[in-house]
Motif scaffolding. Structure first.
Motif, PDB file in Angstrom:
ATOM      1  N   VAL A  98     -47.802 -11.316  16.341  1.00 23.78           N
ATOM      2  CA  VAL A  98     -47.266 -11.375  14.488  1.00 23.78           C
ATOM      3  C   VAL A  98     -46.166 -11.893  14.812  1.00 23.78           C
ATOM      4  O   VAL A  98     -45.449 -12.189  16.126  1.00 23.78           O
ATOM      5  CB  VAL A  98     -46.129 -10.148  13.969  1.00 23.78           C
ATOM      6  N   THR A  99     -45.458 -12.644  14.033  1.00 25.94           N
ATOM      7  CA  THR A  99     -44.176 -13.999  13.594  1.00 25.94           C
ATOM      8  C   THR A  99     -43.649 -13.562  12.731  1.00 25.94           C
ATOM      9  O   THR A  99     -43.627 -12.967  11.005  1.00 25.94           O
ATOM     10  CB  THR A  99     -44.577 -15.289  13.732  1.00 25.94           C
ATOM     11  N   VAL A 100     -42.582 -13.101  12.727  1.00 28.08           N
ATOM     12  CA  VAL A 100     -41.473 -12.557  11.653  1.00 28.08           C
ATOM     13  C   VAL A 100     -40.640 -14.020  11.043  1.00 28.08           C
ATOM     14  O   VAL A 100     -39.462 -14.238  12.042  1.00 28.08           O
ATOM     15  CB  VAL A 100     -40.269 -11.859  12.260  1.00 28.08           C
ATOM     16  N   ILE A 101     -40.507 -14.422  10.033  1.00 25.22           N
ATOM     17  CA  ILE A 101     -39.961 -15.480   9.353  1.00 25.22           C
ATOM     18  C   ILE A 101     -38.699 -14.776   8.105  1.00 25.22           C
ATOM     19  O   ILE A 101     -39.398 -14.450   7.276  1.00 25.22           O
ATOM     20  CB  ILE A 101     -40.816 -16.606   9.294  1.00 25.22           C
ATOM     21  N   PRO A 102     -37.584 -14.612   9.241  1.00 27.62           N
ATOM     22  CA  PRO A 102     -36.192 -13.647   7.922  1.00 27.62           C
ATOM     23  C   PRO A 102     -36.679 -15.176   7.176  1.00 27.62           C
ATOM     24  O   PRO A 102     -36.221 -15.871   6.838  1.00 27.62           O
ATOM     25  CB  PRO A 102     -35.170 -14.089   9.266  1.00 27.62           C
ATOM     26  N   ALA A 103     -35.808 -14.533   5.813  1.00 24.76           N
ATOM     27  CA  ALA A 103     -35.258 -15.041   4.450  1.00 24.76           C
ATOM     28  C   ALA A 103     -34.202 -16.804   5.033  1.00 24.76           C
ATOM     29  O   ALA A 103     -32.979 -16.163   5.533  1.00 24.76           O
ATOM     30  CB  ALA A 103     -34.976 -14.838   2.849  1.00 24.76           C
ATOM     31  N   GLY A 104     -34.874 -18.010   4.889  1.00 24.55           N
ATOM     32  CA  GLY A 104     -33.371 -18.748   4.671  1.00 24.55           C
ATOM     33  C   GLY A 104     -33.284 -19.449   7.078  1.00 24.55           C
ATOM     34  O   GLY A 104     -32.305 -19.927   6.826  1.00 24.55           O
ATOM     35  N   CYS A 105     -34.049 -18.947   7.240  1.00 24.86           N
ATOM     36  CA  CYS A 105     -33.952 -18.618   8.710  1.00 24.86           C
ATOM     37  C   CYS A 105     -33.488 -20.151   9.209  1.00 24.86           C
ATOM     38  O   CYS A 105     -34.216 -20.885   8.550  1.00 24.86           O
ATOM     39  CB  CYS A 105     -34.242 -17.951   9.506  1.00 24.86           C
ATOM     40  N   THR A 106     -32.883 -20.837  10.293  1.00 21.85           N
ATOM     41  CA  THR A 106     -32.932 -21.117  11.675  1.00 21.85           C
ATOM     42  C   THR A 106     -34.285 -20.982  12.528  1.00 21.85           C
ATOM     43  O   THR A 106     -34.774 -20.072  12.765  1.00 21.85           O
ATOM     44  CB  THR A 106     -31.896 -21.125  12.046  1.00 21.85           C
ATOM     45  N   PRO A 107     -34.510 -21.709  12.833  1.00 24.38           N
ATOM     46  CA  PRO A 107     -35.894 -21.919  14.263  1.00 24.38           C
ATOM     47  C   PRO A 107     -34.864 -20.632  14.895  1.00 24.38           C
ATOM     48  O   PRO A 107     -35.823 -20.234  15.391  1.00 24.38           O
ATOM     49  CB  PRO A 107     -35.413 -22.954  14.489  1.00 24.38           C
ATOM     50  N   GLU A 108     -34.482 -20.958  15.534  1.00 22.97           N
ATOM     51  CA  GLU A 108     -34.088 -19.868  16.600  1.00 22.97           C
ATOM     52  C   GLU A 108     -33.832 -18.345  15.958  1.00 22.97           C
ATOM     53  O   GLU A 108     -33.449 -17.670  16.848  1.00 22.97           O
ATOM     54  CB  GLU A 108     -32.263 -20.132  17.129  1.00 22.97           C
ATOM     55  N   GLN A 109     -34.071 -18.253  14.706  1.00 26.71           N
ATOM     56  CA  GLN A 109     -34.124 -16.793  14.106  1.00 26.71           C
ATOM     57  C   GLN A 109     -35.677 -16.001  14.309  1.00 26.71           C
ATOM     58  O   GLN A 109     -35.243 -14.913  13.415  1.00 26.71           O
ATOM     59  CB  GLN A 109     -33.241 -16.772  12.851  1.00 26.71           C
ATOM     60  N   VAL A 110     -36.751 -16.852  14.401  1.00 27.60           N
ATOM     61  CA  VAL A 110     -37.848 -16.818  14.266  1.00 27.60           C
ATOM     62  C   VAL A 110     -38.485 -15.947  15.391  1.00 27.60           C
ATOM     63  O   VAL A 110     -37.943 -16.285  16.606  1.00 27.60           O
ATOM     64  CB  VAL A 110     -38.559 -17.828  14.217  1.00 27.60           C
ATOM     65  N   TYR A 111     -39.061 -14.955  14.978  1.00 22.74           N
ATOM     66  CA  TYR A 111     -39.295 -14.145  16.275  1.00 22.74           C
ATOM     67  C   TYR A 111     -41.084 -13.332  16.494  1.00 22.74           C
ATOM     68  O   TYR A 111     -41.587 -13.761  15.170  1.00 22.74           O
ATOM     69  CB  TYR A 111     -38.468 -13.016  17.540  1.00 22.74           C
ATOM     70  N   ALA A 112     -41.725 -13.649  17.486  1.00 25.03           N
ATOM     71  CA  ALA A 112     -43.235 -13.487  16.868  1.00 25.03           C
ATOM     72  C   ALA A 112     -43.141 -12.942  18.359  1.00 25.03           C
ATOM     73  O   ALA A 112     -42.981 -12.797  19.304  1.00 25.03           O
ATOM     74  CB  ALA A 112     -43.537 -14.327  17.336  1.00 25.03           C
ATOM     75  N   PHE A 113     -45.172 -11.833  18.792  1.00 27.48           N
ATOM     76  CA  PHE A 113     -45.311 -11.140  20.062  1.00 27.48           C
ATOM     77  C   PHE A 113     -46.213 -10.520  19.505  1.00 27.48           C
ATOM     78  O   PHE A 113     -47.168 -10.872  18.360  1.00 27.48           O
ATOM     79  CB  PHE A 113     -43.699 -10.335  20.434  1.00 27.48           C
ATOM     80  N   ASP A 114     -47.285 -10.392  20.424  1.00 28.06           N
ATOM     81  CA  ASP A 114     -47.927  -9.842  20.358  1.00 28.06           C
ATOM     82  C   ASP A 114     -48.155  -8.113  20.429  1.00 28.06           C
ATOM     83  O   ASP A 114     -47.634  -7.418  20.988  1.00 28.06           O
ATOM     84  CB  ASP A 114     -49.133  -9.739  22.041  1.00 28.06           C
ATOM     85  N   THR A 115     -48.695  -7.939  19.523  1.00 29.03           N
ATOM     86  CA  THR A 115     -48.700  -6.645  18.908  1.00 29.03           C
ATOM     87  C   THR A 115     -49.904  -5.142  19.804  1.00 29.03           C
ATOM     88  O   THR A 115     -49.358  -4.391  19.752  1.00 29.03           O
ATOM     89  CB  THR A 115     -49.069  -6.121  17.003  1.00 29.03           C
ATOM     90  N   GLY A 116     -50.208  -6.070  20.318  1.00 28.95           N
ATOM     91  CA  GLY A 116     -51.689  -5.491  20.840  1.00 28.95           C
ATOM     92  C   GLY A 116     -53.180  -5.807  20.948  1.00 28.95           C
ATOM     93  O   GLY A 116     -53.142  -6.520  20.213  1.00 28.95           O
ATOM     94  N   PRO A 117     -54.024  -5.065  20.477  1.00 33.30           N
ATOM     95  CA  PRO A 117     -55.232  -5.495  20.147  1.00 33.30           C
ATOM     96  C   PRO A 117     -55.367  -6.107  18.857  1.00 33.30           C
ATOM     97  O   PRO A 117     -55.084  -5.293  17.666  1.00 33.30           O
ATOM     98  CB  PRO A 117     -56.221  -4.336  20.490  1.00 33.30           C
TER      99      PRO A 117
END
Ligand SMILES: Nc1ncnc2c1ncn2[C@@H]1O[C@H](COP(=O)(O)OP(=O)(O)OP(=O)(O)O)[C@@H](O)[C@H]1O
Ligand SMILES: CC(=O)N[C@H]1[C@@H]2OC[C@@H](O2)[C@@H](O)[C@@H]1O[C@H](C)C(=O)O
Length: 397
Positions: free
Chosen positions: A192-211
């Motif tokens: 999953v990638t989380v792109i917060p409203a009106g964010c800067t690149p540093e505010q994006v985060y992402a990780f593997d949720t599992g299978p």
């Protein structure tokens, strides 16, 4: 046209992706428009999926196990895949009606055969590694186009997990001023990638949720050998019921609770995991359909769990956009909607919001390669945990 920076130009690139499902090669021919050195406008011109020949697929699976992944087999498959990737690139270029001389770059992800992102302290060194094969030099030689390959290792060299890499491009292509978006990929592994409203690149985060589909595919291949490799349309899960005891047991897997950043792969959710599921089936007399239904639910639950644990309180969102092959499994999608509805998150597919589920990752590697040849950093430290931005990819001219 003037030479140097800030030239407005239109250019074409090919992106090649072979994911953890090992279903084949995705090839996207992409047009970029814009000032060089800045995020371009991206248009998909042509897309093709070429399934791996059965022999190649089988051989790749044997490379997932370090005991059978002998160095000669890895070396041979590295160049064999280089040949197949070159053919896929030439084919999508022809499909687009373009000449190879029009193509600025090919970005090739390669095939992951091993991923070990956690740092091991060894003899005074912090070692972690990831192995993607599909020789870029072969791709460049056969196509006559500069190829960028082997992206992940550069991020790892500065402390990152080497994954996920697609969020860098998702930030460029999807971000919205007013809505926080959850971009959930359900390929072999879920991420999953989380792109917060009106964010800067540093505010994006992402990780593997599992299978993602890796458990469903793995079980189906073993339960219906030679007959099926996936639960097409969720037909098997549809006939089964979720086994609550087994689901509860599987939910105890430590990975789900690990802090961010994190990534995973077949090293955890691979063949020995499937062996354990089949032993459980044998001991408890569970039907094949119930077992497939249970791992389908586990997959949906792990995505919901990731949102509840790591995202909801930090970046509540009302929209999850699902891509990858899992979006074609209606049972998985139904289970996922059930998970997200109590938290007021609507679940939509990439197609429902006007994108292409299949081409997304291949497009991403075309864009990452465009950055590489323009000498621009293209990892996202907030997603991978790297200490700093770096230019990823090895260039074969
Ligand atoms: N019609 C379908 N019904 C059910 N499942 C499907 C269908 N089509 C594709 N899938 C699932 O999607 C998988 C392929 O997904 P995808 O191509 O997104 O994975 P990938 O790119 O290899 O993985 P990753 O993103 O982890 O690298 C298949 O192995 C299968 O499990
Ligand atoms: C090591 C590796 O190949 N990881 C893949 C895999 O497949 C999905 C998930 O696990 C993600 O972390 C990554 O791929 C995508 C393309 C990424 O890097 O964003």
């Amino acid at each position: 046209m003037m030479a140097g920076a800030n030239v407005y130009n239109r250019r074409y690139a090919v992106g090649l992706m072979s994911g953890t499902s090992v279903d084949g090669i995705d090839a996207a021919l992409v047009e970029f428009n814009g000032v060089s050195g800045q995020p371009p406008h991206v248009r998909l011109i042509a897309f093709e999926n070429t399934p791996y020949p059965a022999k190649v697929r089988e051989e790749i699976f044997s490379l997932f196990d370090p005991k059978t992944a002998t160095v000669d087999r890895v070396g041979r498959m590295n160049v064999w895949l280089g040949e197949l990737y070159a053919e896929a690139a030439l084919s999508v270029i022809a499909k687009a009606g373009l000449d190879r001389r029009n193509i600025a770059v090919i970005g090739s992800h390669g095939q992951t055969i091993y991923h070990s992102p956690e740092i091991q302290h060894t003899d005074g060194y912090d070692l972690h590694y990831t192995v993607q094969i599909g020789e870029g030099a072969v791709i460049a030689a056969r196509t006559g186009v500069t190829c960028v390959s082997d992206f992940r290792v550069a991020d790892m060299a500065v402390g990152g997990q080497g994954a996920p890499l697609v969020p860098f491009t998702e930030y460029l292509l999807y971000r919205e001023a007013e809505h926080t978006l959850l971009l959930q990929n359900i390929g072999g592994i879920g991420n999953v990638t989380v792109i917060p409203a009106g964010c800067t690149p540093e505010q994006v985060y992402a990780f593997d949720t599992g299978p993602g589909n890796v458990l469903i595919d793995g079980l189906v291949s073993r339960l219906y050998p030679g007959e099926k490799t996936m639960d097409t349309g969720g037909a098997i899960a549809q006939k089964g019921s979720v086994n609550a005891d087994l689901l509860q047991l599987l939910q105890q897997e430590a990975y789900y609770g690990l802090p961010l950043p994190k990534s995973t792969g077949r090293e955890l959710f691979g063949s020995s995991y499937i062996d354990r599921l089949l032993s459980y089936k044998h001991e408890h007399g569970i039907s094949a359909e119930d077992l497939v239904a249970t791992v389908t639910m586990l997959t949906a639950w792990s995505i919901g769990d990731a949102y509840r644990r790591f995202i909801r309180h930090r970046d509540p969102s009302q929209l999850m956009i699902v891509g990858g092959g899992g979006s074609y499994n209606p049972v998985l999608m139904q289970f996922l909607k059930q998970q997200m509805a109590p938290m007021d998150v609507q679940v939509r597919t990439q197609e429902e919001v006007g994108h292409n589920s299949d081409a997304k990752e291949a497009i991403a590697f075309a864009l990452l390669a465009d950055y590489t040849i323009n000498k621009l950093p293209n990892n996202l430290p907030s997603a991978t945990g790297a200490q700093r931005p770096v230019i990823m990819g090895k260039i074969s001219y």
